[in-house]
Design a protein around this motif. Structure first.
Motif, PDB file in Angstrom:
ATOM      1  N   PRO A   9       0.784  -1.226   0.000  1.00  0.00           N
ATOM      2  CA  PRO A   9       0.000   0.000   0.000  1.00  0.00           C
ATOM      3  C   PRO A   9       0.824   1.289   0.000  1.00  0.00           C
ATOM      4  N   LEU A  11       2.762   2.486  -2.071  1.00  0.00           N
ATOM      5  CA  LEU A  11       4.022   2.527  -2.830  1.00  0.00           C
ATOM      6  C   LEU A  11       3.769   2.945  -4.286  1.00  0.00           C
ATOM      7  N   ARG A  17       5.283  10.891  -2.248  1.00  0.00           N
ATOM      8  CA  ARG A  17       4.958  10.610  -0.846  1.00  0.00           C
ATOM      9  C   ARG A  17       6.194  10.744   0.042  1.00  0.00           C
ATOM     10  N   TYR A  22      11.330   8.300   1.484  1.00  0.00           N
ATOM     11  CA  TYR A  22      11.235   7.379   0.341  1.00  0.00           C
ATOM     12  C   TYR A  22      11.870   7.895  -0.949  1.00  0.00           C
ATOM     13  N   ASN A  73       7.870  -5.812  -0.637  1.00  0.00           N
ATOM     14  CA  ASN A  73       7.791  -4.718   0.332  1.00  0.00           C
ATOM     15  C   ASN A  73       6.309  -4.589   0.689  1.00  0.00           C
ATOM     16  N   ALA A  75       4.972  -2.854   2.792  1.00  0.00           N
ATOM     17  CA  ALA A  75       4.687  -1.503   3.318  1.00  0.00           C
ATOM     18  C   ALA A  75       4.040  -1.606   4.701  1.00  0.00           C
ATOM     19  N   ALA A  76       2.963  -0.887   4.948  1.00  0.00           N
ATOM     20  CA  ALA A  76       2.393  -0.865   6.311  1.00  0.00           C
ATOM     21  C   ALA A  76       1.917  -2.242   6.773  1.00  0.00           C
ATOM     22  N   HIS A  79       3.810  -4.655   9.330  1.00  0.00           N
ATOM     23  CA  HIS A  79       3.740  -4.572  10.784  1.00  0.00           C
ATOM     24  C   HIS A  79       2.470  -5.190  11.365  1.00  0.00           C
ATOM     25  N   HIS A  99      12.612  -2.915   2.569  1.00  0.00           N
ATOM     26  CA  HIS A  99      12.029  -1.639   2.983  1.00  0.00           C
ATOM     27  C   HIS A  99      12.937  -0.519   2.498  1.00  0.00           C
ATOM     28  N   SER A 101      12.931   2.629   3.598  1.00  0.00           N
ATOM     29  CA  SER A 101      13.433   3.380   4.762  1.00  0.00           C
ATOM     30  C   SER A 101      13.991   2.411   5.797  1.00  0.00           C
ATOM     31  N   ARG A 106      12.802   4.476  12.859  1.00  0.00           N
ATOM     32  CA  ARG A 106      11.566   5.269  12.817  1.00  0.00           C
ATOM     33  C   ARG A 106      10.672   4.948  14.032  1.00  0.00           C
ATOM     34  N   ARG A 110       6.999   0.515  13.761  1.00  0.00           N
ATOM     35  CA  ARG A 110       7.597  -0.012  12.521  1.00  0.00           C
ATOM     36  C   ARG A 110       8.746  -0.987  12.797  1.00  0.00           C
TER      37      ARG A 110
END
Ligand code: DQA
Length: 146
Positions: A9, A11, A17, A22, A73, A75-76, A79, A99, A101, A106, A110
């Motif tokens: 999501p 990406l 963004r 990123y 990846n 993304a969110a 996690h 990832h 980042s 962070r 994350r």
């Protein structure tokens, strides 16, 4: 050799963004980087991106008997998603988690990845270079298994 690259999501918004985390390259730029290396290594690569957890689970499930390796990846969903973790475990396809980042520098939420334990390895914090490193590592690993 066939490798599937899955991006989760938001990406699709790469390039606009949160550039600090990123960078300014787009998803298309990312795909072009991976394509360049896949040509050099003579790998057949395909790309998927979705903002939906169910789609990502389906992409992974459909990769069974189709792909030799996966770069993901999530993304969110990294996690939170036990469903993505279980899908990776179920298909038994060597998978590298990427990832852009450094998730460990962070926010605390994350720091935990649900999928790391079922992946060959994880690359975090190296920007889009992480995808290039992942494809090279997967290529080496898969060739040494043959
Ligand atoms: C990300 C890190 C995640 O925490 C975040 O939710 C993303 C992108 C990364 O590539 O650095 O969307 O996976």
């Amino acid at each position: 050799m066939k490798i599937l690259v899955i991006n989760g999501p938001n990406l699709n918004l790469l390039g606009s963004r949160n550039k600090e985390q990123y960078g300014s390259e787009t998803l298309k730029d990312l795909e072009n980087r991976v394509l360049r290396i896949s040509k050099e290594l003579e790998i057949d690569v395909s790309f998927r991106q979705s903002n939906s957890e169910g789609d990502i689970v389906t992409f992974i499930g459909s990769a069974k008997n189709e792909y030799d390796g996966i770069i993901i990846n999530p993304a969110a969903y990294t996690h939170s998603s036990i469903a993505i973790r279980d899908a990776i475990e179920a298909v038994e396809i060597p998978t590298i988690e990427v990832h852009i980042s450094n998730i460990y520098s962070r926010e605390e939420f994350r720091h935990k990845s649900m999928i790391s334990a079922v992946c060959l390895g994880q690359i975090a914090g190296l920007g889009l270079d992480g995808y290039e490193l992942a494809i090279r590592a997967l290529n080496k690993k898969l060739k040494s298994n043959k």
